[in-house]
Design a protein around this motif. Structure first.
Motif, PDB file in Angstrom:
ATOM      1  N   ASP B  27       0.837  -1.189   0.000  1.00 22.85           N
ATOM      2  CA  ASP B  27       0.000   0.000   0.000  1.00 22.85           C
ATOM      3  C   ASP B  27       0.877   1.246   0.000  1.00 22.85           C
ATOM      4  O   ASP B  27       1.455   1.618   1.016  1.00 22.85           O
ATOM      5  CB  ASP B  27      -0.898  -0.040   1.238  1.00 22.85           C
ATOM      6  N   GLY B  28       0.973   1.883  -1.164  1.00 26.88           N
ATOM      7  CA  GLY B  28       1.855   3.037  -1.299  1.00 26.88           C
ATOM      8  C   GLY B  28       1.474   4.174  -0.368  1.00 26.88           C
ATOM      9  O   GLY B  28       2.334   4.854   0.177  1.00 26.88           O
ATOM     10  N   THR B  29       0.185   4.390  -0.181  1.00 27.10           N
ATOM     11  CA  THR B  29      -0.266   5.474   0.681  1.00 27.10           C
ATOM     12  C   THR B  29       0.194   5.242   2.105  1.00 27.10           C
ATOM     13  O   THR B  29       0.645   6.148   2.792  1.00 27.10           O
ATOM     14  CB  THR B  29      -1.809   5.570   0.685  1.00 27.10           C
ATOM     15  N   ARG B  30       0.071   3.975   2.512  1.00 30.27           N
ATOM     16  CA  ARG B  30       0.468   3.658   3.872  1.00 30.27           C
ATOM     17  C   ARG B  30       1.977   3.831   4.026  1.00 30.27           C
ATOM     18  O   ARG B  30       2.452   4.324   5.058  1.00 30.27           O
ATOM     19  CB  ARG B  30       0.061   2.227   4.231  1.00 30.27           C
ATOM     20  N   ALA B  31       2.724   3.448   2.994  1.00 29.08           N
ATOM     21  CA  ALA B  31       4.179   3.622   3.043  1.00 29.08           C
ATOM     22  C   ALA B  31       4.517   5.101   3.162  1.00 29.08           C
ATOM     23  O   ALA B  31       5.382   5.495   3.949  1.00 29.08           O
ATOM     24  CB  ALA B  31       4.813   3.019   1.801  1.00 29.08           C
ATOM     25  N   ALA B  32       3.801   5.926   2.389  1.00 27.33           N
ATOM     26  CA  ALA B  32       4.034   7.370   2.450  1.00 27.33           C
ATOM     27  C   ALA B  32       3.685   7.894   3.836  1.00 27.33           C
ATOM     28  O   ALA B  32       4.417   8.706   4.411  1.00 27.33           O
ATOM     29  CB  ALA B  32       3.202   8.066   1.381  1.00 27.33           C
ATOM     30  N   ALA B  33       2.564   7.401   4.378  1.00 26.63           N
ATOM     31  CA  ALA B  33       2.160   7.813   5.731  1.00 26.63           C
ATOM     32  C   ALA B  33       3.220   7.383   6.739  1.00 26.63           C
ATOM     33  O   ALA B  33       3.510   8.111   7.691  1.00 26.63           O
ATOM     34  CB  ALA B  33       0.806   7.195   6.084  1.00 26.63           C
ATOM     35  N   GLY B  34       3.795   6.200   6.502  1.00 28.25           N
ATOM     36  CA  GLY B  34       4.848   5.707   7.383  1.00 28.25           C
ATOM     37  C   GLY B  34       6.059   6.623   7.357  1.00 28.25           C
ATOM     38  O   GLY B  34       6.637   6.928   8.394  1.00 28.25           O
ATOM     39  N   ARG B  35       6.410   7.060   6.143  1.00 31.93           N
ATOM     40  CA  ARG B  35       7.566   7.951   6.024  1.00 31.93           C
ATOM     41  C   ARG B  35       7.300   9.280   6.716  1.00 31.93           C
ATOM     42  O   ARG B  35       8.152   9.816   7.408  1.00 31.93           O
ATOM     43  CB  ARG B  35       7.898   8.174   4.548  1.00 31.93           C
ATOM     44  N   LEU B  36       6.087   9.774   6.520  1.00 35.33           N
ATOM     45  CA  LEU B  36       5.696  11.040   7.137  1.00 35.33           C
ATOM     46  C   LEU B  36       5.788  10.922   8.661  1.00 35.33           C
ATOM     47  O   LEU B  36       6.310  11.800   9.351  1.00 35.33           O
ATOM     48  CB  LEU B  36       4.259  11.364   6.714  1.00 35.33           C
ATOM     49  N   ALA B  37       5.267   9.795   9.168  1.00 30.32           N
ATOM     50  CA  ALA B  37       5.290   9.550  10.613  1.00 30.32           C
ATOM     51  C   ALA B  37       6.731   9.480  11.109  1.00 30.32           C
ATOM     52  O   ALA B  37       7.079  10.061  12.138  1.00 30.32           O
ATOM     53  CB  ALA B  37       4.555   8.244  10.937  1.00 30.32           C
ATOM     54  N   ALA B  38       7.582   8.781  10.355  1.00 31.65           N
ATOM     55  CA  ALA B  38       8.973   8.614  10.778  1.00 31.65           C
ATOM     56  C   ALA B  38       9.689   9.960  10.819  1.00 31.65           C
ATOM     57  O   ALA B  38      10.451  10.246  11.736  1.00 31.65           O
ATOM     58  CB  ALA B  38       9.698   7.656   9.837  1.00 31.65           C
ATOM     59  N   THR B  39       9.414  10.807   9.805  1.00 31.14           N
ATOM     60  CA  THR B  39      10.060  12.120   9.776  1.00 31.14           C
ATOM     61  C   THR B  39       9.593  12.981  10.943  1.00 31.14           C
ATOM     62  O   THR B  39      10.400  13.577  11.653  1.00 31.14           O
ATOM     63  CB  THR B  39       9.747  12.838   8.448  1.00 31.14           C
TER      64      THR B  39
END
Lengths: 111, 475
Positions: B27-39
């Protein structure tokens, strides 16, 4: 916080000819400020005697516990707020230039 | 949450720096959300850990609880979305966790524990403020200055900064220091114990003491950067060093050298995508595709440097002598950054302002006399005034004997010799330098140079772009 200051000699003293601080001024200042609780200079290591007890037997020998080029020539017991304050006290001691100074906190067994 | 600790390490770090993820998340959106969360979590982390140390005085507790909060955030945020105030969310979780831990610990020192619990209950992620509501000192600065206290060994300073400020996993730090994880854990524990037992203050020094301590802090950040930027280093450390330098420059706007260090790191880091070829080999500066340099980073650095120049000019007596005044007032990081900027803004090696770079090394040598800087100066003068001048300066740099076992000194001699036209001797020297070099990538690059010189591609010189303290060209 109590710190023990071991005043030692060093084989590579400072070569800067700038005036060395006066030890009497150092003692007066730190005594007055309540930072120096005690302290004294020691007789040379040639006068040292080492004592051990092994299996109940007393062993007495001549000399310091370790033969090193750098030797402890005196000590001062300090009362300081933290290590930075102790470092500042040590840096103004004349032996910080002519020798070196080791600062060790007194062990706190409450901690 | 303890289990999540590992999630925090893997995701928080890997994601923030790119790519160690690869968990098959489709799930690309979730991956993007994950990156956002990590940052977001990564940005907030140092403030949380720093505040908890200030409040509890317990480094391990602070670190553990901040890590737990970070891990929970990385599990929750990708699904729930970022909270309105990520820092506040993390602080609340970390604080509650700290209160739990303190309440569960043994009854010893219960008085101190009560004080800590009370302080924690009242605490927020907000920094301390004075009566006028101005921020007194950023907790993160306190943390950095304490981690970089000179009463700790240099290695402990770097490791503690990575672990405590940047939340880098101990295993990664251990790898960079060529040691095992348990040995690194012991070193970190010893360093934290010394901070507590010798009572190293949790404080940013002021006045004359700040001037004495700041260079040490900047040196740790620079060393951290080189641990990342060196050919066989941990690339994530370079990113962390840039982040920390940016933080320091922002929090200490009056300190020119803090901004200068940021500029220097940005300039060196700007070449990260161009300095390796598809096989991972180091590409020398003159062979690099300059369009692949990070030009946004370069302009940011150039902007910082012109800000510094204006500052010196504004403070100087005579505006007419601005240029010289600016250079004379510059500290060692600023001089190095100006040298790096000459490279970064040049369209090619030939069109590089070597006279200016040679002048920069003359200044740097006056500020920080060292055989390595003399070596770099020989290279620069070799380009500015010809290989014969460079070889003469190289001989002088070596006369003290300090460069005897230094492979880069041989590499420099090889390069200057090649440009002076003696190919055979140059090839032999490149091979000798390679034989003395430890890093695999650097060794390969030198052997390539030897082959190139042998194969008749001599003449045009080039330097390995190794960055960091070990670079021939950039220090």
């Amino acid at each position: 916080m109590k710190y023990m200051m071991f005043v030692c000699t060093d084989t590579e003293p400072d070569t800067d000819p700038a005036a060395e601080p006066d030890i009497n001024v150092w003692v007066d200042q730190n005594d007055t400020a309540g930072r120096r609780l005690q302290g004294m200079a020691l007789a040379p290591t040639s006068t040292a005697t080492t004592v051990r007890v092994r299996s109940g037997r007393l062993l007495v020998s001549d000399g310091p516990f370790a033969e090193t080029k750098e030797v402890i020539v005196g000590f001062d017991l300090l009362e300081c707020a933290d290590l930075d304050e102790a470092i500042e006290v040590a840096r103004t001691h004349p032996m910080a230039r002519r020798g070196r100074i080791e600062i060790r906190p007194v062990a706190d067994f409450e901690q | 949450v303890n289990d999540g600790d590992r999630v925090g390490h893997g995701d928080g770090h890997g994601d923030r720096h790119g790519d160690r993820h690869g968990d098959g998340d489709r799930d690309g959106t979730r991956a993007a959300a994950g990156r956002l969360a990590a940052t977001a979590a990564g940005d907030a982390y140092p403030r949380i850990v720093a505040a908890l140390i200030r409040i509890t005085g317990d480094w391990t507790l602070a670190e553990d609880c901040a890590q737990d909060a970070l891990s929970l955030a990385l599990v929750r945020w990708p699904d729930d979305g970022l909270p309105a105030n990520p820092g506040g969310w993390l602080m609340m979780v970390a604080r509650n966790r700290a209160v739990d831990v303190l309440r569960r610990t043994s009854v010893e020192r219960s008085k101190l524990r009560e004080v800590a619990v009370l302080a924690l209950t009242a605490a927020t992620e907000q920094p301390e403020r004075d009566e006028d509501g101005d921020e007194v000192v950023d907790d993160r600065l306190r943390l950095v200055f304490t981690c970089c206290h000179p009463a700790l060994s240099l290695e402990a300073q770097v490791a503690l900064t990575l672990r405590t400020v940047c939340a880098v996993p101990t295993a990664d730090i251990a790898r960079a220091f060529l040691t095992g994880e348990s040995a690194m854990t012991r070193r970190l524990t010893r360093a934290k114990a010394k901070i507590a037992q010798a009572r190293i203050p949790y404080r940013v020094p002021s006045g004359a003491a700040l001037a004495e301590r700041l260079p040490g802090v900047l040196a740790v950040l620079y060393l951290l950067f080189t641990h990342g930027y060196n050919a066989d280093g941990e690339p994530a450390f370079a990113e962390e060093a840039v982040r920390l330098a940016r933080l320091l420059a922002r929090l200490m706007p009056a300190e020119a050298e803090a901004s200068a260090l940021l500029a220097l790191l940005l300039l060196q880091h700007s070449r990260r995508h161009a300095r390796r070829d598809a096989e991972g080999r180091l590409v020398s500066l003159d062979d690099q595709d300059r369009s692949r340099w990070d030009h946004a980073a370069i302009s940011e650095a150039v902007g910082l440097l012109s800000g510094l120049a204006q500052r010196w000019q504004g403070g100087g007596q005579s505006r007419g002598q601005g240029r010289d005044d600016a250079d004379d007032a510059a500290g060692p990081y600023e001089v190095q950054a100006r040298i790096a900027a000459c490279h970064a803004t040049a369209p090619s090696v030939e069109a590089t302002d070597w006279l200016r770079i040679a002048d920069g090394y003359d200044r740097l040598l006056r500020l920080q006399p060292s055989p390595v800087i003399e070596l770099n100066r020989a290279v620069a003068h070799g380009y500015a005034y010809g290989p014969a001048v460079g070889l003469a300066l190289l001989e002088r740099a070596r006369s003290g004997g300090a460069l005897d076992d230094y492979p880069l000194a041989v590499a420099v001699e090889a390069d200057l010799t090649a440009r002076a036209g003696d190919r055979e001797r140059a090839a032999a020297l490149f091979r000798r330098a390679a034989a003395r070099t430890r890093g695999g990538s650097e060794r390969r690059a030198l052997l390539d140079r030897a082959d190139a010189v042998d194969g008749g591609r001599a003449g045009q010189g080039s330097q390995g772009d190794q960055g960091g303290q070990s670079a021939v060209l950039e220090t």
